[in-house]
Design a protein around this motif. Structure first.
Motif, PDB file in Angstrom:
ATOM      1  N   TYR A  16       0.809  -1.289  -0.010  1.00 14.63           N
ATOM      2  CA  TYR A  16      -0.013   0.032   0.119  1.00 14.63           C
ATOM      3  C   TYR A  16       0.703   1.396  -0.017  1.00 14.63           C
ATOM      4  O   TYR A  16       0.371   2.280  -0.257  1.00 14.63           O
ATOM      5  N   LEU A  17       2.082   1.086   0.405  1.00 17.63           N
ATOM      6  CA  LEU A  17       2.930   2.319   0.175  1.00 17.63           C
ATOM      7  C   LEU A  17       3.146   2.767  -1.253  1.00 17.63           C
ATOM      8  O   LEU A  17       3.227   3.915  -1.339  1.00 17.63           O
ATOM      9  N   GLU A  18       3.317   1.655  -1.908  1.00 16.55           N
ATOM     10  CA  GLU A  18       3.291   2.258  -3.648  1.00 16.55           C
ATOM     11  C   GLU A  18       2.068   2.974  -3.967  1.00 16.55           C
ATOM     12  O   GLU A  18       2.273   3.554  -4.914  1.00 16.55           O
ATOM     13  N   SER A  19       0.920   2.550  -3.307  1.00 23.97           N
ATOM     14  CA  SER A  19      -0.486   3.329  -3.718  1.00 23.97           C
ATOM     15  C   SER A  19      -0.428   4.573  -3.411  1.00 23.97           C
ATOM     16  O   SER A  19      -1.373   5.261  -3.678  1.00 23.97           O
ATOM     17  N   LEU A  20       0.251   4.838  -2.304  1.00 23.85           N
ATOM     18  CA  LEU A  20       0.331   6.347  -1.736  1.00 23.85           C
ATOM     19  C   LEU A  20       1.044   7.264  -2.611  1.00 23.85           C
ATOM     20  O   LEU A  20       0.877   8.520  -2.674  1.00 23.85           O
ATOM     21  N   LYS A  21       1.972   6.721  -3.401  1.00 26.14           N
ATOM     22  CA  LYS A  21       2.815   7.694  -4.267  1.00 26.14           C
ATOM     23  C   LYS A  21       2.085   8.332  -5.354  1.00 26.14           C
ATOM     24  O   LYS A  21       0.928   7.798  -5.769  1.00 26.14           O
ATOM     25  N   PRO A  22       2.152   9.486  -5.637  1.00 32.91           N
ATOM     26  CA  PRO A  22       1.365   9.995  -6.807  1.00 32.91           C
ATOM     27  C   PRO A  22       1.566   9.337  -8.019  1.00 32.91           C
ATOM     28  O   PRO A  22       2.726   8.872  -8.528  1.00 32.91           O
ATOM     29  N   LYS A  23       0.398   9.366  -9.000  1.00 32.65           N
ATOM     30  CA  LYS A  23       0.501   8.704 -10.357  1.00 32.65           C
ATOM     31  C   LYS A  23       1.301   9.388 -11.249  1.00 32.65           C
ATOM     32  O   LYS A  23       1.971   8.597 -11.958  1.00 32.65           O
ATOM     33  N   PHE A  24       1.465  10.623 -11.130  1.00 31.47           N
ATOM     34  CA  PHE A  24       2.050  11.512 -12.118  1.00 31.47           C
ATOM     35  C   PHE A  24       3.138  12.422 -11.509  1.00 31.47           C
ATOM     36  O   PHE A  24       3.091  12.602 -10.429  1.00 31.47           O
ATOM     37  N   PRO A  25       4.276  12.626 -12.145  1.00 32.82           N
ATOM     38  CA  PRO A  25       5.118  13.821 -11.555  1.00 32.82           C
ATOM     39  C   PRO A  25       4.574  14.921 -11.295  1.00 32.82           C
ATOM     40  O   PRO A  25       3.536  15.331 -11.833  1.00 32.82           O
ATOM     41  N   GLN A  26       4.990  15.484 -10.055  1.00 31.99           N
ATOM     42  CA  GLN A  26       4.383  16.667  -9.691  1.00 31.99           C
ATOM     43  C   GLN A  26       5.253  18.092  -9.543  1.00 31.99           C
ATOM     44  O   GLN A  26       6.584  17.651  -9.342  1.00 31.99           O
ATOM     45  N   TYR A  27       4.840  19.169  -9.588  1.00 39.48           N
ATOM     46  CA  TYR A  27       5.578  20.398  -9.516  1.00 39.48           C
ATOM     47  C   TYR A  27       5.367  20.626  -7.937  1.00 39.48           C
ATOM     48  O   TYR A  27       4.232  20.777  -7.441  1.00 39.48           O
ATOM     49  N   GLU A  28       6.482  20.689  -7.221  1.00 41.25           N
ATOM     50  CA  GLU A  28       6.298  20.887  -5.966  1.00 41.25           C
ATOM     51  C   GLU A  28       5.585  22.219  -5.622  1.00 41.25           C
ATOM     52  O   GLU A  28       4.590  22.178  -4.773  1.00 41.25           O
ATOM     53  N   SER A  29       6.191  23.355  -6.125  1.00 44.24           N
ATOM     54  CA  SER A  29       5.472  24.544  -5.670  1.00 44.24           C
ATOM     55  C   SER A  29       5.682  25.606  -6.847  1.00 44.24           C
ATOM     56  O   SER A  29       6.641  25.939  -7.153  1.00 44.24           O
ATOM     57  N   LEU A  30       4.453  25.934  -7.303  1.00 44.95           N
ATOM     58  CA  LEU A  30       4.372  27.214  -8.436  1.00 44.95           C
ATOM     59  C   LEU A  30       3.846  28.371  -7.650  1.00 44.95           C
ATOM     60  O   LEU A  30       3.077  28.372  -6.985  1.00 44.95           O
ATOM     61  N   ASN A  31       4.384  29.604  -8.383  1.00 49.83           N
ATOM     62  CA  ASN A  31       4.011  30.837  -8.062  1.00 49.83           C
ATOM     63  C   ASN A  31       3.289  31.357  -9.336  1.00 49.83           C
ATOM     64  O   ASN A  31       3.952  31.538 -10.208  1.00 49.83           O
ATOM     65  N   VAL A  32       2.009  31.618  -9.081  1.00 52.47           N
ATOM     66  CA  VAL A  32       1.359  32.227 -10.269  1.00 52.47           C
ATOM     67  C   VAL A  32       1.129  33.982 -10.029  1.00 52.47           C
ATOM     68  O   VAL A  32       0.385  34.279  -8.982  1.00 52.47           O
ATOM     69  N   GLN A  33       1.830  34.495 -10.699  1.00 52.33           N
ATOM     70  CA  GLN A  33       1.990  36.111 -10.684  1.00 52.33           C
ATOM     71  C   GLN A  33       1.080  36.743 -11.719  1.00 52.33           C
ATOM     72  O   GLN A  33       1.017  36.257 -12.915  1.00 52.33           O
ATOM     73  N   ILE A  34       0.481  37.563 -11.207  1.00 49.52           N
ATOM     74  CA  ILE A  34      -0.518  38.495 -12.195  1.00 49.52           C
ATOM     75  C   ILE A  34      -0.295  39.935 -11.813  1.00 49.52           C
ATOM     76  O   ILE A  34      -0.100  40.044 -10.462  1.00 49.52           O
ATOM     77  N   LYS A  35      -0.229  40.712 -13.012  1.00 52.88           N
ATOM     78  CA  LYS A  35       0.333  42.145 -12.801  1.00 52.88           C
ATOM     79  C   LYS A  35      -0.833  42.907 -13.575  1.00 52.88           C
ATOM     80  O   LYS A  35      -1.129  42.496 -14.593  1.00 52.88           O
ATOM     81  N   GLY A  36      -1.129  44.276 -13.242  1.00 55.48           N
ATOM     82  CA  GLY A  36      -1.947  45.049 -13.795  1.00 55.48           C
ATOM     83  C   GLY A  36      -2.225  46.463 -13.346  1.00 55.48           C
ATOM     84  O   GLY A  36      -1.671  46.627 -12.206  1.00 55.48           O
ATOM     85  N   TYR A  37      -2.656  47.154 -14.138  1.00 50.13           N
ATOM     86  CA  TYR A  37      -2.896  48.523 -13.913  1.00 50.13           C
ATOM     87  C   TYR A  37      -4.338  48.974 -13.137  1.00 50.13           C
ATOM     88  O   TYR A  37      -4.585  49.678 -12.447  1.00 50.13           O
ATOM     89  N   ASP A  38      -5.323  47.979 -13.315  1.00 49.00           N
ATOM     90  CA  ASP A  38      -6.759  48.298 -12.880  1.00 49.00           C
ATOM     91  C   ASP A  38      -6.950  47.242 -11.749  1.00 49.00           C
ATOM     92  O   ASP A  38      -6.932  46.143 -11.832  1.00 49.00           O
ATOM     93  N   TYR A  39      -7.086  47.769 -10.474  1.00 43.96           N
ATOM     94  CA  TYR A  39      -7.059  47.210  -9.252  1.00 43.96           C
ATOM     95  C   TYR A  39      -8.167  46.160  -9.143  1.00 43.96           C
ATOM     96  O   TYR A  39      -7.872  45.048  -8.883  1.00 43.96           O
ATOM     97  N   PRO A  40      -9.447  46.743  -9.368  1.00 43.19           N
ATOM     98  CA  PRO A  40     -10.718  46.015  -9.243  1.00 43.19           C
ATOM     99  C   PRO A  40     -10.549  44.607 -10.125  1.00 43.19           C
ATOM    100  O   PRO A  40     -11.010  43.490  -9.864  1.00 43.19           O
ATOM    101  N   GLN A  41     -10.024  45.017 -11.440  1.00 45.51           N
ATOM    102  CA  GLN A  41     -10.005  43.850 -12.677  1.00 45.51           C
ATOM    103  C   GLN A  41      -8.842  42.806 -12.018  1.00 45.51           C
ATOM    104  O   GLN A  41      -9.236  41.538 -12.280  1.00 45.51           O
ATOM    105  N   LEU A  42      -7.729  43.129 -11.246  1.00 48.51           N
ATOM    106  CA  LEU A  42      -7.010  42.232 -11.218  1.00 48.51           C
ATOM    107  C   LEU A  42      -7.507  41.285  -9.816  1.00 48.51           C
ATOM    108  O   LEU A  42      -7.241  40.217  -9.847  1.00 48.51           O
ATOM    109  N   GLU A  43      -8.146  42.217  -8.882  1.00 49.69           N
ATOM    110  CA  GLU A  43      -8.676  41.235  -7.780  1.00 49.69           C
ATOM    111  C   GLU A  43      -9.830  40.361  -8.348  1.00 49.69           C
ATOM    112  O   GLU A  43      -9.830  39.204  -7.914  1.00 49.69           O
ATOM    113  N   SER A  44     -10.609  40.915  -9.400  1.00 47.04           N
ATOM    114  CA  SER A  44     -11.648  39.716  -9.846  1.00 47.04           C
ATOM    115  C   SER A  44     -11.065  38.603 -10.549  1.00 47.04           C
ATOM    116  O   SER A  44     -11.444  37.288 -10.428  1.00 47.04           O
TER     117      SER A  44
END
Length: 183
Positions: free
Chosen positions: A37-65
């Motif tokens: 069962y230890l083998e079944s606990l491993k993920p099926k696919f390779p994984q990205y450990e930690s990703l940072n999604v960065q969004i930038k813009g000039y319009d504050y309400p649009q960026l929040e939405s």
């Protein structure tokens, strides 16, 4: 002759039978029982450990939405959103000059806002789906960037305390901190 060889080739090509337990040797010379069962606990696919999604813009309400939308998409795709945060806005001054001169025709002050989503343990097959949805809904004037989360991303979050930095530099100019204890 060929018919006599084929059964032996088929036997050689068959996969070996898997047993219910796996034994591996350790540095101590003993063995460790590892249940299946230890083998079944491993993920099926390779994984990205930690990703940072960065969004930038000039319009504050649009960026929040848009950040709210990306957070909803990530939850729908069952991605682990560990953190959402904003960085302080950056001011930019833009000057428009008259043609063939150095005379300023107009001046603009632009504010760039930035928001970040931190995703953990993203399966490799799910990442392109998330990225396609994020790009297809990208509002005009908003830029999207995805990179691995690093220590630099973490340090940018915190605004340095100018007063504390000034006091530290003044202490260094005076000869540094003293280490003697009073009795």
């Amino acid at each position: 002759m060929l018919r006599k060889l084929l059964p032996s080739v088929r036997l050689a090509l068959q996969a070996p039978k898997v047993t219910a337990t796996t034994v591996r040797s350790t540095s101590g010379g003993g063995s460790v029982y590892e249940p299946d069962y230890l083998e079944s606990l491993k993920p099926k696919f390779p994984q990205y450990e930690s990703l940072n999604v960065q969004i930038k813009g000039y319009d504050y309400p649009q960026l929040e939405s848009y950040q709210r939308f990306l957070h909803g998409v990530a939850e729908y795709l069952e991605l682990d959103v560990s953190d959402c945060y904003a960085l302080p806005p950056q001011q930019t001054q833009v000057q428009r000059l008259r043609p063939n001169s150095t005379v300023i025709e107009s001046e603009y002050k632009l504010t760039t806002y930035e928001r970040n989503l931190q995703l953990n343990n993203v399966d490799a097959p799910v990442y392109p789906q998330f990225l396609r949805l994020a790009q297809s809904a990208l509002p005009e004037g908003v830029s999207l960037s995805v990179q691995e989360h690093t220590d630099d991303c973490e340090e940018r979050r915190y605004v340095p305390d100018k007063e504390l930095l000034d006091l530290k530099s003044e202490l260094d100019r005076m000869g540094g901190p003293t280490t003697s204890k009073k009795k």
